[in-house]
Scaffold this active site. Structure first.
Site, PDB file in Angstrom:
ATOM      1  N   GLY A  15      -2.552 -12.798  -2.036  1.00 33.01           N
ATOM      2  CA  GLY A  15      -2.765 -12.508  -0.522  1.00 33.01           C
ATOM      3  C   GLY A  15      -3.099 -10.993  -0.452  1.00 33.01           C
ATOM      4  O   GLY A  15      -3.796 -10.585  -1.300  1.00 33.01           O
ATOM      5  N   CYS A  16      -2.657 -10.614   0.698  1.00 33.71           N
ATOM      6  CA  CYS A  16      -3.082  -9.176   0.757  1.00 33.71           C
ATOM      7  C   CYS A  16      -2.734  -8.443  -0.120  1.00 33.71           C
ATOM      8  O   CYS A  16      -1.614  -8.003  -0.315  1.00 33.71           O
ATOM      9  CB  CYS A  16      -2.739  -8.663   2.426  1.00 33.71           C
ATOM     10  SG  CYS A  16      -3.001  -7.046   2.811  1.00 33.71           S
ATOM     11  N   PHE A  17      -3.679  -7.417  -0.668  1.00 37.10           N
ATOM     12  CA  PHE A  17      -3.238  -6.722  -1.924  1.00 37.10           C
ATOM     13  C   PHE A  17      -2.300  -5.491  -1.492  1.00 37.10           C
ATOM     14  O   PHE A  17      -1.590  -4.838  -2.085  1.00 37.10           O
ATOM     15  CB  PHE A  17      -4.408  -6.234  -2.580  1.00 37.10           C
ATOM     16  CG  PHE A  17      -5.687  -5.425  -1.968  1.00 37.10           C
ATOM     17  CD1 PHE A  17      -5.487  -4.741  -0.660  1.00 37.10           C
ATOM     18  CD2 PHE A  17      -6.729  -5.674  -2.406  1.00 37.10           C
ATOM     19  CE1 PHE A  17      -6.661  -4.472  -0.154  1.00 37.10           C
ATOM     20  CE2 PHE A  17      -7.970  -5.146  -1.927  1.00 37.10           C
ATOM     21  CZ  PHE A  17      -7.891  -4.582  -0.821  1.00 37.10           C
ATOM     22  N   TRP A  18      -2.275  -4.884  -0.189  1.00 41.21           N
ATOM     23  CA  TRP A  18      -1.342  -4.229   0.270  1.00 41.21           C
ATOM     24  C   TRP A  18      -0.035  -4.390   0.000  1.00 41.21           C
ATOM     25  O   TRP A  18       0.746  -3.494  -0.573  1.00 41.21           O
ATOM     26  CB  TRP A  18      -1.728  -3.804   1.721  1.00 41.21           C
ATOM     27  CG  TRP A  18      -2.653  -3.128   2.073  1.00 41.21           C
ATOM     28  CD1 TRP A  18      -3.782  -2.632   1.348  1.00 41.21           C
ATOM     29  CD2 TRP A  18      -3.474  -3.339   3.527  1.00 41.21           C
ATOM     30  NE1 TRP A  18      -5.033  -2.324   2.150  1.00 41.21           N
ATOM     31  CE2 TRP A  18      -4.740  -2.724   3.375  1.00 41.21           C
ATOM     32  CE3 TRP A  18      -2.886  -3.614   4.776  1.00 41.21           C
ATOM     33  CZ2 TRP A  18      -5.609  -2.753   4.772  1.00 41.21           C
ATOM     34  CZ3 TRP A  18      -3.611  -3.552   6.013  1.00 41.21           C
ATOM     35  CH2 TRP A  18      -5.157  -3.065   5.765  1.00 41.21           C
TER      36      TRP A  18
END
Length: 186
Positions: A15-18
């Site tokens: 998912g979102c790498f953050w």
């Protein structure tokens, strides 16, 4: 400067790498976790290009770690905790192939360990449904733009970070803090 030759790397997307990068940077034995792109056909893609879904890249994190402090299987345990491997090409409201669940293996041994990690995760009962985590040979990693690196640390109060990243990090800290996986806060 002391040279470390025993470090290893692993590249995966959840998912979102953050979210993924922030959590992995808190683990004992992780030297660095860098947000980037992998698995596609476009050389040196930009965030805007990856978001179109036409590059075939996934948002990934490249983790450099010391295997004498944390194992590949422990990293996989964290990976399967942080995202839902039963959601195809999405994580929550983040939709698109760039958000797919993917492990980029770098050797036959890593592939075998990744398959074992999937089995362990399935048997844990944490996620219900068929796993859709892609297993693909690693070829190249492109670091994301500078503003993506450590994004949550710099921008914890943005709406996305407050609503999505922050709560995920708190669950991660509670669970893995109890397992003594986290670096000392200092």
């Amino acid at each position: 400067m002391e040279q470390q030759t025993n470090y290893k790397t692993v590249v995966f997307g959840g998912g979102c790498f953050w979210c993924v990068e922030s959590c992995f940077n808190m683990l004992k034995g992780v030297v660095s976790a860098v947000s980037g792109y992998s698995g596609g056909t476009t050389e040196n893609p930009t965030y805007e290009e990856v978001c179109t879904g036409t590059t075939n890249h996934a948002e990934v994190v490249k983790i450099t770690y010391d295997p004498s402090q944390i194992s590949y299987s422990q990293l996989m345990e964290v990976f399967f905790f942080l995202h839902d491997p039963t959601q195809l090409n999405r994580q929550g409201e983040d939709v698109g192939t760039q958000y797919r669940s993917v492990i980029f293996y770098q050797s036959p041994e890593e592939l075998e360990e990744a398959l074992e990690a999937i089995s362990v995760s399935k048997n844990s009962g944490r996620w219900q449904g068929d796993y859709v985590t892609e297993l693909a040979p690693f070829s190249v990693f492109y670091p994301a733009e500078t503003y993506h690196q450590g994004y949550y640390h710099v921008n914890p109060n943005t709406p996305y970070c407050s609503a999505v990243v922050g709560p995920k990090i708190q669950k991660f800290k509670t669970y893995f803090g109890e397992k003594n996986y986290l670096k000392e806060q200092g």
